[in-house]
Design a protein around this motif. Structure first.
Motif, short mmCIF file in Angstrom:
data_model
loop_
_atom_site.label_atom_id
_atom_site.label_comp_id
_atom_site.label_asym_id
_atom_site.label_seq_id
_atom_site.Cartn_x
_atom_site.Cartn_y
_atom_site.Cartn_z
N UNK A 1 7.46 -8.99 31.67
CA UNK A 1 6.32 -9.30 32.51
C UNK A 1 6.06 -8.19 33.52
N UNK A 2 7.15 -7.58 33.98
CA UNK A 2 6.99 -6.55 35.00
C UNK A 2 6.26 -5.32 34.46
N UNK B 1 2.64 -6.18 34.70
CA UNK B 1 2.11 -6.20 36.06
C UNK B 1 1.91 -4.80 36.62
N UNK B 2 2.77 -3.86 36.19
CA UNK B 2 2.64 -2.52 36.75
C UNK B 2 1.59 -1.70 36.00
N UNK C 1 -2.32 -1.72 34.97
CA UNK C 1 -3.58 -2.45 35.14
C UNK C 1 -4.32 -2.65 33.83
N UNK D 1 -2.80 -5.44 32.03
CA UNK D 1 -3.16 -6.71 32.67
C UNK D 1 -4.49 -7.21 32.17
N UNK E 1 0.00 -14.67 33.35
CA UNK E 1 0.96 -13.94 32.54
C UNK E 1 2.26 -14.67 32.31
N UNK E 2 2.45 -15.84 32.96
CA UNK E 2 3.71 -16.54 32.75
C UNK E 2 3.48 -17.96 32.25
N UNK F 1 8.50 -8.32 39.43
CA UNK F 1 8.63 -7.02 40.09
C UNK F 1 7.26 -6.39 40.12
N UNK G 1 2.16 -2.25 42.98
CA UNK G 1 0.89 -2.97 42.93
C UNK G 1 0.45 -3.29 44.35
N UNK H 1 -8.46 -5.63 39.54
CA UNK H 1 -7.70 -4.82 38.59
C UNK H 1 -6.29 -5.41 38.40
N UNK I 1 -3.59 -10.67 37.28
CA UNK I 1 -2.38 -11.47 37.05
C UNK I 1 -1.60 -11.62 38.35
#
Lengths: 543, 412
Positions: free
Chosen positions: A202-203, A206-207, A209, A212, A236-237, B38, B42, B312, B315
């Motif tokens: 998931x990380x 998230x990092x 874009x 995402x 996302x979860x 994590x 962001x 952007x 999530x």
């Protein structure tokens, strides 16, 4: 003591005039021969200018606003060329001014004009692409009673997919392949291992874009039946089952509701409209030609109230100039008389209203004119209930009074200055010739004062014409004209009427219409000012 | 829009409402740490106003500590947020999350600038009216956190604690007590204030828009006999009638007349309590009495957090909303920073130990959410103006009918 020195320098002087004599033909830039302090300062300043310029160019390029980007490139190049070459000396002085003129006058006016030809406003703020995206996301419904599944995001040969656990079975699928059983799970919760698929942490999502956006856009059908709905995730979860009935056809420019069969077509006015006239809520900005300019004249309900507003605007602007000017002039003449003691103190006192913030005074006067509790009725009219703010004519009188109170000290100041500059001999000659006070005022003082103050009067007229603050703060244009659309009021001037009509303060803002109307007002004010300035030339011939 | 002015007034008022909240939380939040993400690298941009900034800072600190992400709080004037958000999101300049009022929702959806929010099981912690308010066309678009409404505030020294059941009861009680003015109601001077008057209007059965199971429709509902009856009532109590309602009363005059003990009743929101009790008047807050026979249902406004449709980091933004703002602690911090009726059920029960809050909570239970459809923005000017004209003595029935016709033409 100092005489010998003076003569010494006088004697030394003759050789030097020769050098400057040839200099004027050559610009000082050509005489530059070496790096001095001046150059270093220039280098530092230009460094800062370039840094900001390049930053602006990158920002504009990133936002894909090519017009601004192009203008920034041209301006920056022009600045570098002008300041680092020895040509074009006058431009060195002109360039900063031209730059500001471009940014703050030409661009703003051009942009307003551009907006006036679009339908930019509530419901039409973005691009068509954004409108489609909004329609599809708004058209999606969470299936009634759908559980929320803990979700793992998985990947197979570069295709993203979702994996969930249901009834002890691990199910996975992608946008192309519906959800299918791939293994059995020991526990509930998001699957930790999905046979045939690689888990995407998931990380990582998230990092990134772009990833995402992909995850948010991903829809995994839960079965082969397209009407059963598909999994989607917001965070996302976890995922729930959503159903969408809207599909976008970019070729045909239509959005189709597959459930009801309704087809929404992209219209010329920037909306998706079906054949029976229903509209999807989100629209986009399109060019509408002169529609905004014509709208006022095609709406019969608007003509009468707007004519009333226009007449009052002219009356207001004229009276707001003439009355305070006349008062200021009379007081200036009186308080210029040398027989008056303590003139300086009295004059200072006159300036007080001028020094007061206009919007504060408007608010205070609004309280003072209150029919029941206001001090004006209480002190000056023996407590009679005069409805200053509710009666159209009294409200006009009241707002005019406030404006006169606010502005006459300005004219007092200006006229005092002008009168003190009058040639004393002309007045003296006139009084010897037997001219009375009034004759002197009419034939000498007034024409001469007018020459000096006419430009100020014209700019004041333009200012009063658009003096939104005092109208808005004092009574918000009220009292309302009975039956007028958009709740136009008896003291509304054109600019505050535009504010009401365009709905900029409510949720139904129409910037296109507001821009068009502002341009009309600008043209009116511009025309009047131009005519008036031509008239003032005649005044000058009077001298 | 009238609501804006009320919002500003609300933001300016704090204080007294804080008095009665000190009991300990009854439902601790479940720990979310087991799947903390994590999010380093962001940055979420959140728009807020001055009052709520400290409260969001608390939630942001927890988020930053657990996830390594950054929250950038941008402070704006509350009244600027709606316009700026609508204009900046399509250009990609807007924030990821913004604070906002529920009645903006229709125009935000129309502009396509907000994304639906999925609260899943947390949703049951919120008052249903707050979720309804943020629901448009069947979808939830924001995380609610507070409710606000107006209620009848009474001077207990003059008329005691009892809640008057009807308008006539209230007038009688006040007249018997010898109050200089039985009731004062803010009409925003000559501008009109349909927001404050709405409780009385609904007691005649004349809602601003007709509603069905999905929420409000764009059909104007305040015409017909019910609307005319309300207009007649307004005229009868206006300046040419009994004079209880007058266009000389604005927000400050209203509060001053009540605070000085000249008026027995007023209709005001929690934001005015400080001004109303400034001179030591003892008050009791009760639901608005019925004037037309039905229950008086004032507008309920809801505040919450919207997610930008062009975010952007959508999530992460959703994660911040559902895991860090939809918690007891975060909601409590918001309440303490800006005391209004909490949308979080347990918190609302907790703060109801304060009788003033309890009075507003009781009033909000009678209330209806203010329509969040875009058409609502067009209503206020004509509606306010018609009420002022009737209060000033214009013929009630014809003025009201003309307003309805104009409104229907405007909404189209």
């Amino acid at each position: 003591m100092s005489v010998p020195n003076d003569t010494a320098s006088a004697q030394a002087a003759p050789p030097s005039p020769a050098a400057p004599a040839s200099a004027p033909s050559e610009p000082h830039g050509r005489r530059w021969n070496g790096i001095g302090w001046g150059f270093l300062v220039k280098l530092a300043i230009m460094g800062v200018v370039n840094a900001f310029g390049i930053m602006g160019i990158f920002a504009a390029a990133q936002a894909e606003s090519w017009l601004i980007c192009g203008a920034a490139v041209v301006l920056l190049l022009a600045a570098d060329i002008v300041y680092f070459t020895k040509r074009a000396l006058p431009l060195k002085y002109l360039l900063p001014g031209l730059g500001f003129l471009l940014v703050f006058q030409v661009f703003i006016f051009g942009y307003t004009a551009y907006i006036a030809f679009t339908n930019y406003g509530a419901g039409h703020v973005g691009s068509q692409e954004q409108a489609v995206q909004a329609a599809l996301s708004q058209g999606e419904r969470r299936v009634e009673g759908s559980p929320t599944f803990p979700l793992a995001i998985v990947e197979q040969n570069g295709t993203l997919g979702f994996a969930i656990v249901e009834d002890g079975q691990i199910k996975a699928g992608s946008a192309e392949a519906p959800l299918g059983v791939v293994g059995t799970a020991g526990a509930a919760g998001a699957p930790t291992e999905v046979p045939g698929w690689t888990l995407v942490p998931r990380n990582d999502i998230i990092s990134d874009q772009a990833l995402q956006q992909e995850v948010i856009a991903l829809r995994v059908p839960i079965s082969d039946d397209p009407n059963a709905g598909s999994l989607r995730t917001n965070d996302g979860s976890s995922a729930s089952i959503y159903q969408s009935t809207l599909t976008w056809d970019a070729e045909a420019q239509t959005i189709t509701d597959t459930a009801s069969g309704t087809v929404y077509r992209a219209s010329d006015t920037g909306n998706f409209v079906s054949d029976d006239g229903t509209m999807l809520p989100t629209g986009w900005t399109v060019h509408v030609g002169f529609d905004n300019f014509l709208r006022l004249f095609t709406d019969p309900a608007m003509i009468q109230p707007l004519a009333l507003v226009t007449v009052w605007t002219f009356a207001w602007a004229l009276l707001s100039v003439i009355v305070p000017f006349a008062m200021g002039l009379v007081f200036a003449i009186i308080f210029n008389d040398e027989r008056i003691k303590g003139r300086k103190i009295l004059r200072t006192l006159f300036i007080l209203p001028y020094a007061f913030p206009a919007f504060m005074s408007a608010l205070l006067f609004r309280g003072m004119f209150n029919a029941e509790f206001g001090v004006i009725n209480e002190f000056f009219f023996g407590g009679v209930n005069i409805d200053w703010l509710g009666d159209p004519w009294l409200a006009r009188l009241a707002v005019l009074f406030v404006n006169v109170w606010l502005t006459y000290p300005y004219y007092f100041l200006v006229c005092t200055g002008a009168i003190q500059a009058l040639p004393a001999d002309a007045l003296e000659a006139a009084s010897i010739d037997g001219a009375g006070r009034f004759r002197q005022l009419r034939s000498i003082i007034l024409p001469l004062v007018l020459v000096a103050t006419a430009p100020l009067l014209i700019s004041s007229f333009a200012f009063s014409f658009n003096n939104f603050t005092i109208i808005y703060m004092f009574n918000d244009g009220g009292p309302a004209i009975p039956g007028a659309p958009y709740a136009l009021g008896a003291t509304d001037i054109l600019i505050s009427a535009i504010w009401d009509i365009s709905g900029v303060n409510g949720g139904k803002a129409d910037y296109g219409l507001a821009s068009a109307l502002s341009i009309l007002v600008f043209i009116v004010v511009g025309l009047i000012s131009a005519l008036a300035f031509r008239q003032t030339k005649k005044l000058e011939e009077y001298q | 829009m009238r609501k804006m002015a009320i919002g500003i007034a609300a933001l300016a008022a704090t204080g007294l409402l804080l008095a009665g909240c000190s009991s300990t939380p009854t439902t601790p939040t479940p720990s979310e740490t087991e799947d903390a993400i994590d999010a380093s690298g962001v940055t979420l941009t959140v728009w807020t106003d001055e009052n709520r900034k400290p409260a969001i800072e608390a939630a942001a600190a927890a988020f930053e500590e657990e996830t390594g992400g950054k929250i950038e709080l941008v402070q704006k004037n509350f009244e600027d947020i709606r316009t700026d958000f609508t204009n900046q999101v399509p250009t990609g300049e807007g924030p990821d999350i913004t604070i906002g009022a529920h009645d903006w929702l229709g125009s935000l959806v129309q502009a396509g600038v907000v994304s639906p929010v999925d609260l899943t099981e947390t949703a049951s912690n919120f008052a249903p009216v707050s979720l309804d308010a943020f629901t448009y066309d069947g979808q939830l678009y924001a995380l609610p956190y507070s409710l606000e409404t107006i209620a009848l505030v009474q001077n207990t020294e003059l008329v005691g604690d009892d809640a008057p059941a009807t308008w006539d009861d209230a007038i009688k009680a006040a007249t018997d007590a010898g109050a200089e003015r039985p009731i004062v109601i803010n009409t925003a001077g000559q501008t009109g204030d349909a927001y404050t008057m709405y409780g009385f209007q609904t007691s005649f059965g004349a809602p601003v828009f007709v509603s069905n199971a999905d929420g409000y429709t764009s059909e104007v509902g305040m015409g017909g006999d019910a609307g005319t009856a309300f207009a007649e009532w307004l005229g009868a109590n206006g300046e040419k009638g009994d004079g209880y309602i007058s266009t000389t009363i604005d927000y400050d005059t209203n509060n001053e007349l009540f605070a000085s003990g000249k008026a027995a009743y007023t209709v005001q929101g929690p934001w005015a309590i400080e001004a109303l009790t400034a001179d030591g008047v003892e008050i009791k807050v009760n639901p608005i009495p019925s004037a037309g026979g039905e229950t008086a249902a004032p507008f309920v406004g809801v505040q919450g957090f919207y997610v930008s449709s062009q975010s952007k980091n959508a999530l992460v933004a959703q994660e911040f909303l559902t895991k860090y703002l939809a918690t007891y602690d975060a909601q409590k911090a918001l309440y303490e920073a800006d005391p209004r009726i909490p949308a979080w059920n347990d918190l609302a029960t907790e703060v109801s130990s304060d009788p003033v809050i309890a009075g507003f909570v009781a009033s909000s239970q009678n209330g209806v959410p203010m329509p969040n459809i875009p058409e609502m923005g067009s209503v206020w000017d004509l509606w306010n103006a018609a009420q002022v004209q009737i209060i000033k003595g214009a013929d009630p029935a014809s003025t009201w009918d003309k307003m309805i016709t104009d409104l229907q033409a405007l909404i189209g």
